[in-house]
Design a protein around this motif. Structure first.
Motif, PDB file in Angstrom:
ATOM      1  N   ARG A  99       0.849  -1.212   0.000  1.00  0.00           N
ATOM      2  CA  ARG A  99       0.000   0.000   0.000  1.00  0.00           C
ATOM      3  C   ARG A  99       0.881   1.257   0.000  1.00  0.00           C
ATOM      4  N   ARG A 128       1.352   6.967  -6.710  1.00  0.00           N
ATOM      5  CA  ARG A 128       0.197   7.820  -7.042  1.00  0.00           C
ATOM      6  C   ARG A 128       0.461   9.302  -6.768  1.00  0.00           C
ATOM      7  N   VAL A 129       1.138   9.595  -5.673  1.00  0.00           N
ATOM      8  CA  VAL A 129       1.266  11.018  -5.282  1.00  0.00           C
ATOM      9  C   VAL A 129       2.210  11.757  -6.243  1.00  0.00           C
ATOM     10  N   ALA A 174       0.964   4.129  -2.854  1.00  0.00           N
ATOM     11  CA  ALA A 174       0.826   5.568  -2.571  1.00  0.00           C
ATOM     12  C   ALA A 174       1.982   6.342  -3.198  1.00  0.00           C
ATOM     13  N   GLU A 233      -3.108   9.117   1.528  1.00  0.00           N
ATOM     14  CA  GLU A 233      -3.491   8.024   0.626  1.00  0.00           C
ATOM     15  C   GLU A 233      -3.731   6.729   1.411  1.00  0.00           C
ATOM     16  N   TYR A 253      -6.617  16.195  -1.390  1.00  0.00           N
ATOM     17  CA  TYR A 253      -6.383  15.449  -0.143  1.00  0.00           C
ATOM     18  C   TYR A 253      -7.216  16.077   0.982  1.00  0.00           C
TER      19      TYR A 253
END
Lengths: 243, 813
Positions: free
Chosen positions: A56, A63-64, A60, A129, A156
Motif C-alpha cells: 500500500r 500515485r502522489v 501511494a 493516501e 487530499y
C-alpha cells in the motif's frame, strides 16, 4: 472568422496534448522511482528487517505527484532519488527515505496520524493516501499556507494543516495511531509521547538537512511502555572482514 | 618611500581581507567550505604572476598608473565581489546531488580571487620594475602582512566585520593615493588623485546589508528566524566569531539534547546564542526555583551527579551556562566555569543576567575567561568532576564539519592533564552527539583508555563507563576503579531514564542494547574491542578512523578512511551519504583544484617565456622553479607547525595565530631587508655571494628549528604558569631569529634571478604564491596523517633541497 476558430481549436488541442504528454512523462518517472525504491529496499533488507515495503505504501508512492510538491524549477528532478530543497531551510526527503519512514509507521486505513513538520506536504499526501485522517502541523507560516493550498488543490481532503507549535501535538484529535516527526528535534516532546496510542508508533528522522542519518522508531506498547529502535537505512557494517 | 608605504598598506589590507573573508564565509557557509573557497581565491596571487609575465612590456612603462589602478580596483573589488558572492546561490550540502553547484563554486572562486589578484599585481609589478630593490619591497610586503595580521585580530574586537571590511577597502585606495603623489606619475596626476579621493565616500557608503540575511538557509540561525516572532535581540562580533542572541517568544527554544523519553518536564524558555550562525548554546530562564530545571536530571550528562555528593565541579566550555545550571541544580559545592569567548560570558553574566537568574553571581560559582586546556594546565586546583559537554551543534558535528579543526581538548595528553586535576575517585565526563555507526564516542573511549595507561593504570577497563541516550553519549573516566555501589547507581540511573549502558566494568552483552535498540550493539562491541589485545586489530578493521588524537596530531574530528569511499558512494541513493565525513574529502578536493589551477598558472607562463626566447639556460629555469616552490612550501610548513606549537603554550588559539603570524612576518620582513647587506658581505668570500648567503641562512634555519623541536616542549612545560604577557614576549623572542632567517632566502633568490633571467621575476612571484596556497593545504593533510613534527621535519628537508636546487656546490667556491 471561421479560420480564427480553427486556429484556436488546433492550439487548444495542442496545449491539452502537451499537458497529457507531460502528465504521462511524470507518471513514467514516478514508476521508475518506485522501481528504484523496490531495488534499494531489496539491497537494504538486512538492515531494515524486511525484503519489501508494504504494498500500500508503494502504491501511494506511485500515485502522489511528487513534482507538485517541489519548487517549479526543480520539477524536472522531482522523481530522482535525492532530497530536494523546498525553501525556508527545509527539504523534501529522498523518496527511498519517505517510503521507508511511512512503512515503519505500519499504518492501516482506519488510522488517525499526526505529522509534525508539514514542509511542502508531500509526506502528508502519502499518508493521506493510506489512512483515514492526517493532522499535520507546520511552524513556518509560509510553508504551512502553501502546503494547505496544495493539498486542497490535489484533493487530499483528509489532510488537515495547522500552523502552530508542534511541541504540544494536536490535543483535540489525540490519541494518534501514528506520529511522524519530520521536523528536526533536539529532543522528543513529551506531549507527543502522551498523544501516541498504546500500540502506536512514532517515526523520527535524525540528521541534518539533506542528510537523514538514521530513523528513530518509538513504539508504545499496549501496556504504555516506550521502546525505541534506531534504524540505519543503509547496509553499512562498520567493520571490514575478519583478519 | 611612497612606494614602500603603498606596498605596506596593500599587504596589510590583503591579509586583513583574507582573514575577514574567512570569517564571513564561515558565517555564510561552513568552516571547511570557507577554507576551500579561500584557498582557491588566494591563487589570485599565482595568477598575478602569469598576468604580469604576459603584460609587463605594456605595464612596466606605466608602472605608477598600473599600481594605482590595481590598488583602487582592490578597494572596490573587496566590497563588490563579496556582495556578488553573497548572491551566488551556492549550497554545498547539495554538491553531491546537483552538478550546477560546481558552476556556483567556480563563480565564487573567480569573484573572490579578484581582490587578491589586484593586490598581488601591485607587489609583483613592484618587484619587476625595481628589481634592484627586491629585498626592500619584500620587507615592506612582509611587515604590512605581519602588522595586518595583528591589526585585524585587535580590530575585530572593536569594529564589526562589515565596517572593518570597508576600512580594508579604504586602505587599498589609500595606498593608491599615496603612490599617486609620486612625481613620476604623468601629468594627469591630480586627476588620478581626485578620482581616488572621490572613491572613499563610495566605499564607506556601500550598502552592506544584514549579515544574517546572507547566511545559508540551512544553518541554525536561519532556521530559528523562520519561526514566527523570532528575532535577533543582540549581535556581537569578535575574532572568536559572530554571536547572535535570538528570542523566540511564541515558540520558545527547548534545548535538551537527548532528553529521556521518560521525562515529562518541559524545559523553561530559553534565549538562543548562535556562533557564526550555528553552534547553538542556550541561556535558560532561571528564577531561583529549581523545580523547572528538573529536566536537566534526565540528560545523559547528569550521570556523574548520581555518583558524587556535592562535588567540586569544573565545567569546560560553559557557553550559555547549561552545564553550570546542571551542576547548580545538583547542588555542586563549587563550580568553576571556563569559557573562551568574553562576549559569551558577558551575555550570561551581565546582558541577560536577569533572564539567567544571575547564575554567575551565585555563591560558589566562578567564571574564568580562558581556553579550556590552558586553564587546566595552569591550574593547581583539583576537582571531583571535570565536565565537557557538546561544544558544537548537532548539524555541524553530523556532517563532519570539524575534521580540519585542530583541538587540544580531546587528545591523550589532555585527558592525562584532566586526570592529574581530579581528586582520587573524581570523574571526567565528556558528552558527545550520538552517531551511528559510532565514531566520536569510540574515539573518546580509546583516548580515555590510552590516557589511563599513561596515567599508570594496568586495567583501564575498570575506570571507564560509557552510556547512551537516543541522541547523546556520555563517557566517564574515573581516577580510580568503579565500585559495585557506583555501578549499581549507574544502572539505576540508566534504567529510570531508558538509557543504555554501552560499557561498564563487568558488563554482559545482553545488557548493552535494551532501550534504544540498534541492529547490533555497536557501542558495546566497539568499547569492549578497544580494551586489551583486540584493540589494534579493531582500529585497523573499523571503517572510521578512531585512533586517539594526540597533541602532535590534534585532529579529534578526523574519522575519514579512504577505503570506505567506494562503499559510501555506492549507497548514495539509499541514504548512505551521511556516513561521509565531509571535511577531509573537501580538503582533498581543495588540494586537487589548487594543483590544477597552479599548474595552469605556472606552466602557461613557462610556455610563454620559452616562446619569447628569454635569455638564460634551460636548466636555470628548472632550478629556479624548484627553488621557489620548495621555499614557499617550507615557509608555510614551519609557520603552521609553530602556530600549533605555540597554541598550547599561549593557551589560546587566537593569541597563538596573532602572535606567531605577526612575529613570523615582521621578523621575516626585517630579515628580507637585511638580506642584501648579508649578500654583499659575502662578496669577497664566494663567487656566488647570493648562493653562499642562501646556504648559510638555510643552515641557520635548520639548526635553530632542530634545537626548538628538541627543547621547546620541555621549556613550554616549565614556563606555562607565567602570565600571558610574559609568555607572548617569550614567544616573540623565540620566533624572532628563526623568522629573521626565513625572510632571507626569497629576496636572495629573486636578486639572483634578477641578475640571471629577469624575465622570470613575475613568474617566480606567482610560483611562490601558488606554493603558499598549496603548502597550507598540504601541511594540514600531512599533520592529520603524520603529525606536526613530521611537517616541521619535511620543511627542513625542503629548505635543504632548495639550496641544492639553486646553488651548485662549485658556485660556492
Amino acid at each position: 472568422m471561421q479560420r480564427r476558430y480553427v486556429v484556436f481549436f488546433i492550439v487548444a488541442i495542442g496545449v491539452v496534448y502537451a499537458f497529457d504528454a507531460k502528465a504521462d512523462e511524470y507518471q513514467a518517472r514516478r514508476e521508475h522511482m518506485v522501481k528504484e525504491i523496490v531495488a534499494d529496499v531489496k539491497l537494504t533488507s538486512k538492515q531494515i528487517g524486511k525484503k519489501s515495503l508494504n504494498i500500500r505504501v508503494m502504491d501511494a508512492m506511485s500515485r502522489v505527484p511528487r513534482h507538485e510538491f517541489v519548487p517549479f524549477r526543480l520539477r524536472g528532478v522531482a522523481y530522482e532519488n535525492r532530497p530536494l530543497p523546498i525553501g525556508y531551510g527545509q527539504t523534501i526527503s529522498q523518496p527511498y527515505i519517505v517510503a521507508l519512514m511511512t512503512d515503519l509507521l505500519n499504518v492501516e486505513p482506519n488510522y488517525v496520524v499526526l505529522e509534525v513538520g508539514t514542509g511542502s506536504g508531500y509526506q502528508a499526501a502519502i499518508l493521506a493516501e493510506l489512512v483515514k485522517d492526517v493532522y499535520t502541523i507546520e511552524i513556518v507560516p509560509q510553508l504551512g499556507e502553501s502546503a494547505k493550498e496544495r493539498l486542497k488543490r490535489l484533493g487530499y481532503e483528509n489532510a488537515v494543516v495547522r500552523i502552530a507549535d508542534g511541541y504540544y501535538g494536536w490535543e483535540e484529535h489525540a490519541p494518534f495511531d501514528g506520529i511522524m516527526v519530520t521536523a528536526a528535534a533536539g529532543h522528543i516532546p513529551p506531549p507527543l509521547i502522551k498523544q501516541l496510542k498504546p500500540g502506536g508508533r512514532m517515526v523520527i528522522p535524525v540528521g541534518g538537512p539533506f542528510m537523514t542519518q538514521q530513523l528513530m522508531l518509538v513504539e508504545k506498547t499496549r501496556q504504555g511502555k516506550i521502546k525505541t529502535t534506531q534504524v540505519l537505512p543503509v547496509i553499512f557494517v562498520p567493520l571490514t572482514g575478519a583478519h | 618611500m611612497l612606494l614602500k608605504c603603498s606596498i605596506f598598506f596593500i599587504s596589510y589590507a590583503a591579509i586583513g581581507y583574507e582573514i575577514v573573508l574567512m570569517q564571513l564565509l564561515s558565517i555564510i557557509q561552513w568552516h571547511h567550505f570557507a577554507y576551500m573557497i579561500i584557498s582557491l581565491a588566494l591563487l589570485g596571487y599565482g595568477a598575478s604572476g602569469t598576468f604580469i609575465a604576459l603584460t609587463k612590456r605594456w605595464l612596466l612603462p606605466r608602472f605608477y598608473l598600473s599600481f594605482v589602478i590595481n590598488a583602487v580596483l582592490f578597494g572596490f573589488s573587496v566590497m563588490g565581489c563579496f556582495a556578488l558572492a553573497q548572491r551566488t546561490p551556492l549550497n554545498p550540502l547539495e554538491i553531491l546531488w546537483d552538478r550546477s553547484q560546481f558552476c556556483y563554486l567556480l563563480e565564487l572562486y573567480l569573484l573572490l580571487a579578484i581582490p587578491f589578484f589586484c593586490a598581488a599585481n601591485c607587489i609583483g609589478l613592484s618587484f619587476t620594475r625595481f628589481n634592484d630593490q627586491i629585498h626592500r619591497i619584500y620587507r615592506f610586503d612582509l611587515l604590512g602582512a605581519g602588522i595586518g595580521a595583528l591589526g585585524i585580530i585587535l580590530g575585530l574586537f572593536v569594529f564589526p566585520l562589515s565596517i572593518y571590511t570597508k576600512l580594508l577597502a579604504g586602505l587599498g585606495v589609500s595606498s593608491a593615493i599615496l603612490l599617486s603623489l609620486n612625481k613620476e606619475l604623468p601629468r594627469y596626476r591630480w586627476f588620478v588623485i581626485s578620482l581616488c579621493v572621490c572613491s572613499f565616500p563610495l566605499i564607506f557608503f556601500w550598502p552592506t546589508g544584514q549579515l544574517s540575511s546572507g547566511i545559508s538557509e540551512y544553518k541554525g540561525l536561519s532556521l530559528a528566524l523562520h519561526v514566527p516572532d523570532a528575532e535577533i535581540i543582540s549581535e556581537h562580533s569578535s575574532p572568536l566569531g559572530w554571536l547572535t542572541v535570538v528570542r523566540s517568544p511564541t515558540i520558545p527554544f527547548r534545548y535538551a539534547p537527548g532528553l529521556s523519553l521518560n521525562c515529562f518536564i518541559e524545559p523553561p524558555p530559553q534565549l538562543g546564542i548562535f556562533t557564526d550562525g550555528d553552534a547553538f548554546s542556550p541561556i535558560t530562564r532561571y528564577n531561583g526555583d529549581l523545580k523547572p530545571l528538573g529536566y536537566l536530571d534526565y540528560l545523559s550528562s547528569a550521570l556523574p551527579y548520581h555518583l558524587l555528593k556535592s562535588p567540586k565541579v569544573l565545567v569546560l566550555g560553559s557557553g550559555g551556562g547549561m552545564d553550570v545550571l546542571m551542576a547548580h541544580y545538583h547542588k555542586a559545592r563549587s563550580i568553576d566555569a571556563v569559557e573562551l569567548n568574553p562576549q559569551v560570558i558577558d551575555l550570561v553574566g551581565r546582558a541577560y543576567a536577569d533572564f539567567a537568574g544571575h547564575l554567575y553571581d551565585s555563591e560558589g560559582i566562578n567564571v574564568h575567561l580562558a581556553e579550556a586546556r590552558g586553564f587546566v594546565a595552569g591550574s593547581r586546583e583539583v576537582y571531583d568532576l571535570i565536565q565537557v559537554s557538546l561544544l558544537d551543534s548537532y548539524n555541524a558535528s553530523a556532517s563532519g564539519c570539524y575534521a580540519l579543526n585542530a583541538t587540544y581538548l580531546y587528545t591523550v595528553e589532555a585527558f592525562k592533564e584532566y586526570l592529574d586535576h581530579l581528586k582520587p575517585g573524581g570523574l571526567l565526563t565528556i558528552t558527545r552527539w550520538l552517531k551511528i555507526p559510532p565514531r566520536e564516542s569510540l574515539k573518546l573511549f580509546a583516548t580515555g583508555a590510552s590516557a589511563l595507561y599513561k596515567f599508570g593504570s594496568n586495567n583501564p577497563g575498570l575506570q571507564l563507563v560509557l552510556i547512551r541516550s537516543w541522541k547523546t553519549t556520555t563517557l566517564l573516566v574515573k581516577n580510580g576503579e568503579f565500585s559495585e555501589q557506583e555501578i549499581s547507581a549507574i544502572l539505576t540511573f540508566c534504567e529510570k531514564r531508558s538509557f543504555d549502558v554501552a560499557y561498564y566494568p563487568g558488563i554482559r552483552a545482553e545488557e548493552a542494547n535494551r532501550y534504544n535498540v540498534l541492529s547490533q550493539p555497536y557501542f558495546y562491541e566497539g568499547a569492549s574491542s578497544l580494551l586489551g589485545e583486540t584493540r589494534d586489530n579493531f582500529l585497523e578493521r573499523y571503517k572510521f578512523y578512531i585512533s586517539p588524537a594526540t597533541d602532535d596530531r590534534p585532529y579529534f574530528f578526523h574519522f575519514f578512511k579512504w577505503k570506505t569511499i567506494p562503499e559510501i558512494f555506492s549507497l548514495k541513493g539509499k541514504g548512505g551519504l551521511p556516513l561521509l565525513e565531509w571535511a577531509y574529502p573537501v580538503l582533498m578536493m581543495t588540494l586537487l583544484q589548487a594543483l590544477v589551477v597552479s599548474l595552469l598558472v605556472v606552466l602557461f607562463p613557462l610556455w610563454i617565456v620559452r616562446r619569447t626566447r628569454s635569455r638564460g639556460p634551460e636548466r636555470y629555469k628548472i632550478r629556479v622553479m624548484l627553488y621557489f616552490l620548495f621555499l614557499g612550501f617550507a615557509f608555510l610548513f614551519i609557520e603552521i607547525a609553530f602556530i600549533q606549537k605555540f597554541t598550547l603554550f599561549l593557551c589560546h588559539p587566537l593569541y597563538a595565530v596573532a602572535v606567531v603570524l605577526c612575529a613570523f612576518l615582521v621578523f621575516a620582513g626585517l630579515g628580507s631587508g637585511y638580506s642584501h647587506k648579508w649578500s654583499l658581505r659575502l662578496r669577497g668570500v664566494s663567487r656566488n655571494n647570493n648562493g653562499m648567503a642562501i646556504a648559510l641562512v638555510v643552515a641557520g634555519i635548520v639548526i635553530i628549528t632542530i634545537i626548538y623541536m628538541v627543547f621547546l616542549p620541555a621549556l613550554f612545560n616549565r614556563l606555562l604558569p607565567l602570565p600571558d604577557v610574559l609568555k607572548i614576549l617569550i614567544s616573540i623572542i623565540l620566533i624572532a631569529p628563526l623568522a629573521f632567517g626565513m625572510g632571507m632566502p626569497f629576496p636572495l633568490g629573486l636578486m639572483w634571478v634578477a641578475d640571471a633571467i629577469p624575465d622570470f621575476i613575475p613568474w617566480a612571484w606567482g610560483l611562490n604564491g601558488c606554493a603558499s596556497v598549496l603548502g597550507a593545504v598540504i601541511a594540514t593533510i600531512l599533520a592529520i596523517h603524520f603529525g606536526f613534527a613530521a611537517v616541521t621535519g619535511l620543511a627542513l628537508l625542503l629548505y635543504v633541497l632548495a639550496v641544492f636546487a639553486m646553488v651548485r656546490s662549485s658556485d660556492l667556491i
